[in-house]
Motif scaffolding. Structure first.
Motif, PDB file in Angstrom:
ATOM      1  N   THR A  27       0.839  -1.193   0.000  1.00 17.38           N
ATOM      2  CA  THR A  27       0.000   0.000   0.000  1.00 17.38           C
ATOM      3  C   THR A  27       0.880   1.251   0.000  1.00 17.38           C
ATOM      4  O   THR A  27       2.088   1.185   0.226  1.00 17.38           O
ATOM      5  N   GLN A  31       3.351  -0.425   3.533  1.00 14.86           N
ATOM      6  CA  GLN A  31       3.094  -1.671   4.249  1.00 14.86           C
ATOM      7  C   GLN A  31       2.836  -2.822   3.276  1.00 14.86           C
ATOM      8  O   GLN A  31       2.110  -2.666   2.289  1.00 14.86           O
ATOM      9  N   TRP A  33       1.326  -6.536   2.402  1.00 14.21           N
ATOM     10  CA  TRP A  33       0.172  -7.337   2.797  1.00 14.21           C
ATOM     11  C   TRP A  33       0.248  -8.776   2.301  1.00 14.21           C
ATOM     12  O   TRP A  33      -0.429  -9.657   2.840  1.00 14.21           O
ATOM     13  N   PHE A 146      -1.799 -14.091   2.759  1.00  9.00           N
ATOM     14  CA  PHE A 146      -1.665 -12.754   3.317  1.00  9.00           C
ATOM     15  C   PHE A 146      -0.961 -12.827   4.673  1.00  9.00           C
ATOM     16  O   PHE A 146      -1.002 -13.856   5.357  1.00  9.00           O
ATOM     17  N   LEU A 150      -1.575  -9.002  10.471  1.00  9.94           N
ATOM     18  CA  LEU A 150      -1.690  -7.906   9.519  1.00  9.94           C
ATOM     19  C   LEU A 150      -0.745  -6.777   9.912  1.00  9.94           C
ATOM     20  O   LEU A 150      -0.295  -6.705  11.060  1.00  9.94           O
ATOM     21  N   LYS A 221      -7.116  -2.760  10.837  1.00  9.74           N
ATOM     22  CA  LYS A 221      -6.674  -3.280   9.540  1.00  9.74           C
ATOM     23  C   LYS A 221      -7.577  -4.429   9.106  1.00  9.74           C
ATOM     24  O   LYS A 221      -8.020  -5.238   9.933  1.00  9.74           O
ATOM     25  N   ILE A 223      -8.723  -7.017   5.384  1.00 10.20           N
ATOM     26  CA  ILE A 223      -8.795  -7.349   3.964  1.00 10.20           C
ATOM     27  C   ILE A 223     -10.227  -7.788   3.698  1.00 10.20           C
ATOM     28  O   ILE A 223     -10.720  -8.746   4.300  1.00 10.20           O
ATOM     29  N   PHE A 285      -7.852  -3.601   0.590  1.00 10.93           N
ATOM     30  CA  PHE A 285      -6.992  -3.416   1.741  1.00 10.93           C
ATOM     31  C   PHE A 285      -7.424  -2.161   2.509  1.00 10.93           C
ATOM     32  O   PHE A 285      -7.425  -1.062   1.961  1.00 10.93           O
TER      33      PHE A 285
END
Length: 287
Positions: A27, A31, A33, A146, A150, A221, A223, A285
């Motif tokens: 992102t 960060q 993922w 993933f 997170l 956070k 997904i 995300f």
């Protein structure tokens, strides 16, 4: 191999021609993922599974009365795709049947993988075309891994929440093959608190009832994960490994003591001559 990079103001994604597999999702805040493929745990990152999902009995399938070797999850993930189109925020890779594929999967086919960015989402679409003169049985699925925890969520509780609030029956594997008897669902009103102990007995399969969307989240956070034309769901990690795989499938491993015929694998797909099947997932995300 040279990676293809696509990006927008929110996301940067890299894809390898080997398996047309994503190698990173980052992102705009830097960060990461997507699982990094550390071979100490598992070298995969986001393979496509074709022409089978899971294992075959004795690593062979029968097609029209002939037996062919077929490794777990098929051969597409270990095949080099050709980059056929790309732009700033999308790319298409294609795998076509060839002399080497005919020796283990005797059909003419085309498998096109598209990766496309849409805001804070990455959309991965597989199109399978039967270019043969006879019906083509197969399985197909996605296997994205993933990070767990997170980003920035170390030590926090992580949950998977099904959009449909379901409590689908759990199916387990033995030697990579499906045990036929269903087990009680680990979901309660659609929610599952993740724990590494859940994966000591390998993957958790939910052949029916998981719906077509979920939220994988901890703290702020998340997904948001949805899929199309993929009726089965699996969750997998290695006990203690820092990743979780969210896996929508059309097809599962063969059943214990079941047939090795490709056309008889559970939840498999069959395309007629000239037909095309389309399968996809979207990962958004958040945070």
């Amino acid at each position: 191999m040279q990676l293809t990079r696509i990006g927008n103001e929110h996301l940067s994604v890299e894809i390898s021609p080997m398996g047309a597999e994503m190698q990173s999702i980052v992102t705009s805040d830097g960060q990461s993922w997507l699982w990094d493929g550390d071979a100490a745990f598992w070298s995969g990152r986001s393979p496509v599974l074709f022409p089978i999902v899971g294992k075959a009995p004795n690593d062979h399938v029968s097609i029209e009365g002939h037996r062919y070797p077929m490794g777990q999850h098929g051969f597409a993930r270990r095949s080099e795709f050709e980059l056929v189109a790309s732009g700033p925020d999308h790319c298409l890779f294609e795998l076509q049947s060839s002399q080497s594929s005919w020796s283990i999967f005797p059909f003419d086919f085309s498998l096109v993988l598209e990766h496309r960015l849409d805001g804070r989402s990455v959309v991965v679409t597989a199109e399978v075309m039967n270019t043969d003169h006879r019906p083509m049985p197969f399985g197909i699925g996605f296997h994205p891994a993933f990070v767990w925890p997170l980003p920035g969520c170390e030590g926090q509780e992580h949950r998977v929440t099904l959009d449909n609030g379901g409590e689908p029956d759990l199916i387990r594997l033995s030697g990579g093959l499906v045990r036929p008897e269903p087990l009680p669902s680990p979901f309660s009103k659609g929610e599952l608190v993740l724990d590494h102990e859940l994966f000591v007995a390998d993957a958790m399969l939910f052949p029916e009832g998981a719906g077509a969307g979920l939220r994988y989240a901890a703290g702020s956070k998340a997904i948001r994960f949805t899929w199309e034309n993929l009726p089965n769901l699996a969750l997998w990690s290695k006990a203690g490994a820092p990743f979780i795989c969210l896996e929508p499938w059309h097809g599962t491993a063969a059943a214990i003591d079941g047939s090795d015929a490709l056309a008889e694998r559970p939840y498999g797909e069959v395309l007629g001559p000239g037909a095309t099947g389309r399968y996809s997932f979207r990962a958004e995300f958040v945070g």
